[in-house]
Structures are given as structure tokens and as C-alpha cells.
Design an enzyme around this catalytic site. Structure first.
Site, mmCIF file in Angstrom:
data_model
loop_
_atom_site.group_PDB
_atom_site.id
_atom_site.type_symbol
_atom_site.label_atom_id
_atom_site.label_comp_id
_atom_site.label_asym_id
_atom_site.label_seq_id
_atom_site.Cartn_x
_atom_site.Cartn_y
_atom_site.Cartn_z
ATOM 1 N N GLU A 1 -3.612 14.980 -33.834
ATOM 2 C CA GLU A 1 -2.258 15.445 -34.160
ATOM 3 C C GLU A 1 -1.282 15.233 -33.013
ATOM 4 O O GLU A 1 -0.121 14.940 -33.234
ATOM 5 C CB GLU A 1 -2.277 16.933 -34.567
ATOM 6 N N ARG B 1 -13.841 22.346 -28.127
ATOM 7 C CA ARG B 1 -13.995 23.599 -28.879
ATOM 8 C C ARG B 1 -15.170 23.571 -29.840
ATOM 9 O O ARG B 1 -15.670 24.632 -30.231
ATOM 10 C CB ARG B 1 -12.666 23.937 -29.574
HETATM 11 C C1 PRP Z 1 -8.545 19.662 -31.171
HETATM 12 C C2 PRP Z 1 -9.521 20.364 -32.086
HETATM 13 C C3 PRP Z 1 -10.126 19.225 -32.876
HETATM 14 C C4 PRP Z 1 -8.975 18.238 -32.967
HETATM 15 C C5 PRP Z 1 -8.404 18.206 -34.357
HETATM 16 O O1 PRP Z 1 -9.204 19.103 -30.078
HETATM 17 O O2 PRP Z 1 -10.498 21.111 -31.353
HETATM 18 O O3 PRP Z 1 -11.221 18.626 -32.204
HETATM 19 O O4 PRP Z 1 -7.981 18.662 -32.011
HETATM 20 O O5 PRP Z 1 -7.296 17.340 -34.445
HETATM 21 P P1 PRP Z 1 -7.147 16.201 -35.537
HETATM 22 O O6 PRP Z 1 -7.780 16.696 -36.798
HETATM 23 O O7 PRP Z 1 -5.662 15.970 -35.635
HETATM 24 O O8 PRP Z 1 -7.859 14.991 -35.016
HETATM 25 P P2 PRP Z 1 -8.475 18.569 -28.759
HETATM 26 O O9 PRP Z 1 -8.529 17.083 -28.744
HETATM 27 O O10 PRP Z 1 -7.156 19.224 -28.570
HETATM 28 O O11 PRP Z 1 -9.479 18.960 -27.602
HETATM 29 P P3 PRP Z 1 -10.038 20.319 -26.972
HETATM 30 O O12 PRP Z 1 -11.051 20.836 -27.950
HETATM 31 O O13 PRP Z 1 -10.646 19.784 -25.732
HETATM 32 O O14 PRP Z 1 -8.920 21.288 -26.758
HETATM 33 N N1 ADE Z 2 -5.858 20.326 -32.853
HETATM 34 C C1 ADE Z 2 -5.051 19.470 -33.512
HETATM 35 N N2 ADE Z 2 -3.984 20.085 -34.016
HETATM 36 C C2 ADE Z 2 -4.123 21.404 -33.678
HETATM 37 C C3 ADE Z 2 -3.342 22.553 -33.927
HETATM 38 N N3 ADE Z 2 -2.210 22.490 -34.627
HETATM 39 N N4 ADE Z 2 -3.784 23.731 -33.438
HETATM 40 C C4 ADE Z 2 -4.931 23.796 -32.717
HETATM 41 N N5 ADE Z 2 -5.693 22.739 -32.452
HETATM 42 C C5 ADE Z 2 -5.293 21.549 -32.925
#
Ligand code: PRP
Ligand code: ADE
Length: 177
Positions: A102, A65
């Protein structure tokens, strides 16, 4: 300028995604309205120009993202863009770091030469939750001997206190409890 509350209305909350107990904040509704997207980009550009003027050498975006915002911000700032991707997606020699987020664990990679020693880096992602992802990105940038000017996100999930893990400057456009 659009109010923070309007931006908040553009984020949907989906319970129990991708795992039970997670309140998932979905940013994609923002992209349905070009005027909201345009305002959001203006806010990001304004923030960076106010705080860092012409100092940013490279915007680094985090898969996936962070790729939505990173290149368009880099274009507006007139600087380059470099990706941090999940393991096994980038060709050539890479450096890597494991991290916990998370709802799981993963490995991030960056191509050697994507950024160089001494460059000033703006790291961009959509959201910070526990901060594990952003912390890993900072680690990769520093392993390349570049400097993190700021970690910039659209949304901070404040209850998860992710920013407390970071040792580099941090800024968010929107707070979510
Ligand atoms: C999500 C979001 C952040 C991350 C935040 O990415 O876009 O990069 O989680 O989480 P944190 O602060 O607990 O580390 P995700 O790994 O789900 O990947 P995506 O963007 O490919 O959906
Ligand atoms: N990446 C990590 N935690 C998330 C949440 N709660 N919603 C969307 N993206 C996330």
C-alpha cells in the site's frame, strides 16, 4: 469467544502513517491484554484445525508483523515455522521476489531449504491491504514447489480488495472497511 467488535476496538487507526493519505491500522494494542491475545490465538488455531486438521507442514510468517503470530500458531499446531524476510536479512542462499504494497515497494526473500517440494504451507500475516505482500509470499512458496493451503490474516482492509489478487485460499478473522 470474543466478539469481532471487541477485537476491532483493540486496533487503533492512525491517519497519515507512514505516508500522507494512509489510514494505518495499528495491531499492537491487541498485545497489551494477554486474554485478548489468547482468544485471538484460540480463534486462529480453531480455524486451522476445523479446515485443515493435521495437514499443515509448515507455517510461513511474513516480516515483521507475521512473526508475531506465526511461531505461536505453529507451536499450537505442532508444526514448523519458516520466515520470509525483507531483502538482505537472511543468511545463505535465498530466492527472492519484488513486490508493491500500500505504501511502497520491497523485496522478499526465503532461504533455500526452509520449505521443501510438496510441503503444505499456511502463510500467516497480521493484515492484508492491497495484497501485494501476500501475493509475493505465495509466489516464493510456489517457487519452492510447495503448496499454499491458505493465506491467513487477522485483519483484511476490505476496501483495498487485496484478496482479489490472490489465487490461493484466503481467510481473515476481522474485516475492516
Ligand atoms: C504490512 C503488513 C503486511 C503488508 C500488507 O507490512 O504487515 O505485511 O504491509 O500490505 P499490502 O497488502 O498492501 O501488501 P510492512 O511492509 O509495513 O512491514 P512490517 O510488518 O515490517 O511493518
Ligand atoms: N500495511 C499496509 N497497509 C496498511 C495499513 N493501512 N495499516 C497497517 N498496515 C498496513
Amino acid at each position: 469467544r470474543r466478539e469481532e467488535s471487541t477485537c476491532k476496538e483493540c486496533n487503533r487507526t492512525i491517519p497519515d502513517f507512514p505516508k500522507p493519505g494512509i489510514l494505518f491500522r495499528d495491531i499492537f494494542p491487541l498485545f497489551r491484554d494477554p486474554s485478548i491475545l489468547s482468544d485471538l490465538l484460540d480463534l486462529l488455531v480453531h480455524h486451522v484445525q476445523q479446515n485443515f486438521k493435521d495437514k499443515v507442514d509448515v507455517v510461513v510468517g511474513l516480516e515483521a508483523r507475521g512473526f508475531l503470530f506465526g511461531p505461536m500458531l505453529a507451536l499450537r499446531l505442532g508444526c514448523g515455522f519458516a520466515p520470509i524476510r525483507k531483502k538482505g536479512k537472511l543468511p545463505g542462499e535465498c530466492i527472492q521476489v519484488s513486490y508493491t504494497l500500500e505504501y511502497g515497494t520491497d523485496v522478499f526473500e526465503m532461504q533455500k531449504g526452509a520449505i521443501t517440494a510438496g510441503q503444505k504451507i499456511l502463510i500467516v500475516d497480521d493484515l492484508i491491504a492491497t495484497g501485494g505482500t501476500m501475493m509475493a509470499a505465495c509466489q516464493l512458496v510456489k517457487n519452492m514447489e510447495a503448496k499454499v493451503l491458505e493465506c491467513l490474516v487477522i485483519i483484511e482492509l476490505t476496501d483495498l480488495k487485496g484478496k482479489e489478487k490472490l489465487t490461493d485460499p484466503f481467510h481473515t478473522l476481522i474485516d475492516f472497511e
